[in-house]
Design an enzyme around this catalytic site. Sequence first.
Site, PDB file in Angstrom:
ATOM      1  N   CYS D  86       0.850  -1.212   0.000  1.00  0.00           N
ATOM      2  CA  CYS D  86       0.000   0.000   0.000  1.00  0.00           C
ATOM      3  C   CYS D  86       0.878   1.253   0.000  1.00  0.00           C
ATOM      4  O   CYS D  86       1.538   1.532  -1.017  1.00  0.00           O
ATOM      5  CB  CYS D  86      -0.934  -0.062   1.209  1.00  0.00           C
ATOM      6  SG  CYS D  86      -2.334   1.057   1.095  1.00  0.00           S
ATOM      7  N   HIS D 203      -3.427  -5.684   1.063  1.00  0.00           N
ATOM      8  CA  HIS D 203      -2.749  -5.943   2.343  1.00  0.00           C
ATOM      9  C   HIS D 203      -2.731  -7.443   2.675  1.00  0.00           C
ATOM     10  O   HIS D 203      -3.666  -7.952   3.305  1.00  0.00           O
ATOM     11  CB  HIS D 203      -3.497  -5.209   3.472  1.00  0.00           C
ATOM     12  CG  HIS D 203      -3.309  -3.736   3.490  1.00  0.00           C
ATOM     13  ND1 HIS D 203      -2.423  -3.097   4.326  1.00  0.00           N
ATOM     14  CD2 HIS D 203      -3.899  -2.753   2.762  1.00  0.00           C
ATOM     15  CE1 HIS D 203      -2.480  -1.795   4.133  1.00  0.00           C
ATOM     16  NE2 HIS D 203      -3.357  -1.540   3.186  1.00  0.00           N
ATOM     17  N   GLU D 205      -1.002  -8.861   4.922  1.00  0.00           N
ATOM     18  CA  GLU D 205      -0.900  -9.050   6.390  1.00  0.00           C
ATOM     19  C   GLU D 205      -2.278  -8.988   7.058  1.00  0.00           C
ATOM     20  O   GLU D 205      -2.446  -9.424   8.196  1.00  0.00           O
ATOM     21  CB  GLU D 205       0.052  -8.010   7.006  1.00  0.00           C
ATOM     22  CG  GLU D 205      -0.528  -6.646   7.305  1.00  0.00           C
ATOM     23  CD  GLU D 205      -0.669  -5.756   6.073  1.00  0.00           C
ATOM     24  OE1 GLU D 205      -0.432  -6.250   4.941  1.00  0.00           O
ATOM     25  OE2 GLU D 205      -1.039  -4.569   6.230  1.00  0.00           O
TER      26      GLU D 205
END
Lengths: 679, 92, 92, 231
Positions: D86, D203, D205
Site C-alpha cells: 500500500c 494488504h 498481512e
Amino acid sequence: MSCSPQEIAAEGIKAQEYAEIVQRLGRHPNKAELGMFGVMWSEHCCYKNSRPLLKQFPTTGKYVLVGPGENAGVVDVGDGLRLAFKIESHNHPSAIEPFQGAATGVGGILRDIFTMGARPIAVLNSLRFGTLDNARTRRIFHGVVEGISNYGNCVGVPTVGGEVYFDRAYSGNPLVNAMALGLMETEEIVKSGASGEGNPVLYVGSTTGRDGLGGASFASAELTDESERDRPAVQVGDPFLEKSLIEACLEAFKTGAVVAAQDMGAAGITCSTSEMAANGGVGIELDLDKIPVRESGMIPYEYLLSESQERMLFVAAKGREQELIDIFKRWELEAVVAGKVITEPLVRIFHQGEIAAEIPATALADNTPIYPRETPSEPPEYAQKAWEWSVGSLPPCTKDGILIQGNQRNWSDIVLQLLDSPSLASKQWVYRQYDHQVQNNTVILPGGADAAVIRLRPQEGSHTTQRGVAATTDCNSRYVYLNPYEGAKAAVAEAARNLSCVGAEPLAITNNLNFGSPEKPVGYWQLANACAGIAAACEALETPVTGGNVSLYNETLDAEGTPQAIYPTPVIGMVGKVEDVTQVCGQGWQNEGDLIYLLGENRATLGGSEYLAVVHDVVAGKPPVVDFNLERSVQMACRGGIQQGWVNSAHDCAEGGLAVALAECCLGGQRGAKIQLEN
Amino acid sequence: MAIQFKARIYVTLRPSVLDPAGVAVQSGLHQLGYDSVEGVRIGKYIELQLSAENQTAAEAQLDQMCDRLLANPVIENYCFELDEVPALAVDR
Amino acid sequence: MAIQFKARIYVTLRPSVLDPAGVAVQSGLHQLGYDSVEGVRIGKYIELQLSAENQTAAEAQLDQMCDRLLANPVIENYCFELDEVPALAVDR
Amino acid sequence: MKFGVIVFPGSNCDRDVAYVTRELLGSSTRMVWHQDTDISDLDVIIVPGGFSYGDYLRCGAIARFSNVMNSILDHGKQGKWVLGICNGFQILTEVGLLPGALVRNRDLHFICDRVPLKIERTDLPWTRHYTPQQVITLPIAHGEGRYYADPDTLKQLEDQQQILFRYCSATGAVNDSSNPNGSLNNIAGIVNSSGNVLGMMPHPERASDPILQATDGMALFQGLLDGVLVG
C-alpha cells in the site's frame, strides 16, 4: 473598570453570572478573564443546566475502574486488561464546516483516550442529518463522512461501527457524535489532577494559532442564519501530527515521569489549566510567552481561548522534564516547560512579564453555576396529542395489503419501501470509506452484526489472549421525542441487546445527550425525563454510566425565525466483554435448514414506528415500553446460547420491526427464510 | 457571439488556518537541504474554459462558481486570472 | 547578500493521466447551471519563500526542489513564477 | 530468515506486519526507524502501509528522503527481498525501485473492502504457494491506489511479466467492473525486472491471521520463507 453589557453578552455570560464573577474575584474581570469565564461557564464545559440531572446516574459497578470526572471512563475487561472509552459531540462545528468539524471531533475524542494512558484501538460514530432530498444536507453528509474517514484512516485507528439516521428534525443542525475505545498500556491510569508544588507544567503537541476562537461557548449558542457569517470559529485538524502525539504520549507516560495529563479540548489552555488545578486541589502558573505559536501578535484572550488542535498539557515530575521533552523532539513535536504547579489554588497567567489573568481554579472548573429547574409535570401539548393516536386511524388492511391515499399497496412493496428508506438502507457507502481493518483486530466487519467486535492485542509482552470487546452506539430519537422517559430506557436496552446479539456481556455506558434549549419548558421536560429513563435502565441492566458529553441548544432558527428543535437524542455508547472472540456471531443466516427462534414476546405496537413515519408520514403514538425482567432474561438466553455454540446468528428487532430484522438476516446471510407467524 | 475565455483559479487556505500540508512539505524541503525555504502554503490550482458575453460577465460567472463550489469560504480564499482565447485557437 | 524571493509553483497532472477530480468538478459546475465550462483540470498551487544569490540561482534551486519533491515527473508537469521580494517588505 | 519492518512517523500497519512475521510465522523480525541506515543484517525489508509523512503532497513523497531509503535502494539493487505494501508500494515508485505511480482512486473515495485478485505467475517465491491464475481475496484500504504508467512502461511490464496481481471478478474476469480504483490493466501488484522487489496495493498481512477468518495472504509470506531456503 466594569465590562460593557455587549462584551458580557458576547462571551455568552448572563447578567447575574457576571455579578457572581465580580463577587468571587472581588473586582471586575479583564477581557481575558471574562473570556475564560465565558467559555468555562458555558453549558458545553460545566453542564450548568444538566448537572443536577446527571447526578441521578448510577456510576459504580464491579467492572468500573474510573467513573465520571476524568477524561474517559475505564472498565475492567478481564485478564488484567482495562478498556478506556468515551463519546463526544462536534455538532455545531460540523454544521459550519462539515469536513473539519467532523475530523476534529475524531481527533478530540482520541486525545481523551490516550491522555489516560490507553492506546486507541477503535472509533465508532453516531451521525444524524436532515433528509437527502436537500442539497445542503447532502453537502454536510458528504463532508462529515469524508472528514471522519480522512482523520481516522490517517491516524491509524479503525472506524468499526456506529449508526446514521436521516430525519427532517436535524436539517439545520446535524449531530456528529464520535466514540473511541482504548486499551490501557500504562501501569497506573493517568489522571488529570495536578500535584507537587514546583512541578513543571509542560505544553506538548502542535503550535497555537487563532483558529476556532470561542469554539466552546459557540458550541452552546443556537445556530442561526447569522452564525453562518461568524464562521472563523472552526478548527483544522492534523491527523499525521496526532499519530505522532499518540506514540510520543504513551512513550512519555511509561517513563513514570508524568504526574498528570489533560487534552486541550474545547477552551484550550483555559480549560486544561483550570481543570488540572481544580482536580488536584492546587494552582497553576503559566507563561504565555513560552507557548509555541504559529501566528504573531496574539493577545492573552486569543492564547487562552484558542482551540488549535492536537495539544496536551502535562505536569511532569520536577527534574525529569528534559527526559520527556526529548521523547517529543524525536517525534518532531513541540514540547516546552510553560509554567509550574503552585500551592495557592489559583490559575495565574503571565504575558510579557505581567499577570494577564488570575482566577481561583475552582471558580472556573468546579463550583460553577448550576441551574436546577422544575421539570414541568404536565407533558407538553405535542406529546399529549401524539399519544391520542390509535391504530384505528390507519386505513383498513387485509392480509394482501393496504389502501393508502387511493392506491392499493401489498406488504412486499411496503417492506421494500422501508428497506429503501435512508435510515434503514445499507450504510456500506459510508463505512466503505472508513479503514475498518487497520490494527488487524476487527473480528466482525461493519454491517455484519449488531455490534462491533474487536480483539484485544496488547502491544507489549507476550500476553496472548482470545479476549475481546464489543461496542455499539444506539438511540431511536423518535421514541425519545414521543416519550423521553420510555424512549431513553429503550435506547439503553437496545444497546445492551445489540451487545448480547454478538455474545458480549454489557459492562458500562458513556452517553452523548443531544438536546434543544433547556431554557424552554419542552426542552427541559425532554431532558429531565430522558435522564431519568437512562438512570432507570442503567440501574436495571447493571450498566453504570462512566461519563459522556452534553450538547444542548441544538436548535436552528430558520429564515422566518421559527425555532426548530432537533429530536431529543441521548446517544448511548455501550461496551461489552467478550471472553473468546472465536465464540461470537453475526446477524446473517449461516446454514440451510437452521431453525429460527423469536426470543421474547411479539407485542405488536406501531406507536412511533418507522412504518408509520415512512409509509404514512405520521409521527405519533406511544413508543414500546421496555420490560426489564423480560429484557434481562431474553439477553441472557441469547448470550448463553451463543457461548454454548447453539446459536449461529442473532439479530435484534429495531426500526422496521420483525419484517426488516428478518430481511436484514437474509441479506447478511445471502439466504432466504420461511416464517410461520402464529395464526 | 459568446467569447471563449481561459481561467486559472488559485484557491488557498486563509492565513489564520493551520496548513498541515505546508508544514510537512516545508520540513521535507529542509531535510533535503533547502534551509532558506519559509512560509510553504499548499492550495488548489484549477484550469478551465468558459464562454461569456464579455470579460466582466465572465468574471462575474467565475466569482459565483468560486463562491458556490470551487472554494470553501469558511477556510479558503480565491483569486483568478482570465484571458480571452483567440477565436482560431479555440480548443474544441 | 542573499536576496529574498517569493515563488508560486503550479503542479498539474500530465494530460495523459485521467483527472477524476477535474471531471467531478466539471459535472458539479454543469449541475449548477454553468454549462459553458469545459476542460476542468485540478492541480496543486504551492507558495513559498526562499533566498538565493540571484534570480538564476533561485530558479535553479526551485527547479531542483520541483524535480526532487514537489512534482512527480511520471504523472505531473510543473511551472513557476519567481519574484524578488523588496528588502523592506521582507516578512520576518 | 530475518525480516525488517520500516517505521515512518505515519506508518499504521508496521505492527500488523510484524505480528504476522514474528508471532504467526515465527521468524525473527526487527522494527527499523526511518532515520536508521544499517539494515545489512536483514534478508527481507517490508515497507508497510500507512500515511508515512501524512501523505499531504503525494503518498510517500516525503518518506522517500528518509535516511533508510538509500539503504533500501542498495538492498534492492543487491537482489535482496523488498516488499512494499500500500503506502509502501507508493514509496517504492517514488524512490524509483519500481516503475509508474499510484494516483487518486477513479471514484475519488477511500475504499476499504475485500477484493478478488488473480495470480499472474507463480515462479517467484512471493507466489510459489498459489496456483497459476488462482483467484484469491485480499483486503484493500486506500484513497490513492490507481496504478498509472506511461504506455512504454506498461508494455514492458506486460511483456516481461512483471505484473503479479490483477484486480478481477470472483470468477477471475479482468474488466472495468472488477477494477475497484481504475488502475491501468487492473494492476494491483508488480515486481521489478529481477523479481526481488514487489509492490502491491492489497494488504496480505490483513489476511494471514486465522482468528480473523481470512488467510489468503499468509501463502505470500510463507512462500518467501520456503522459496528462498530451497531456491
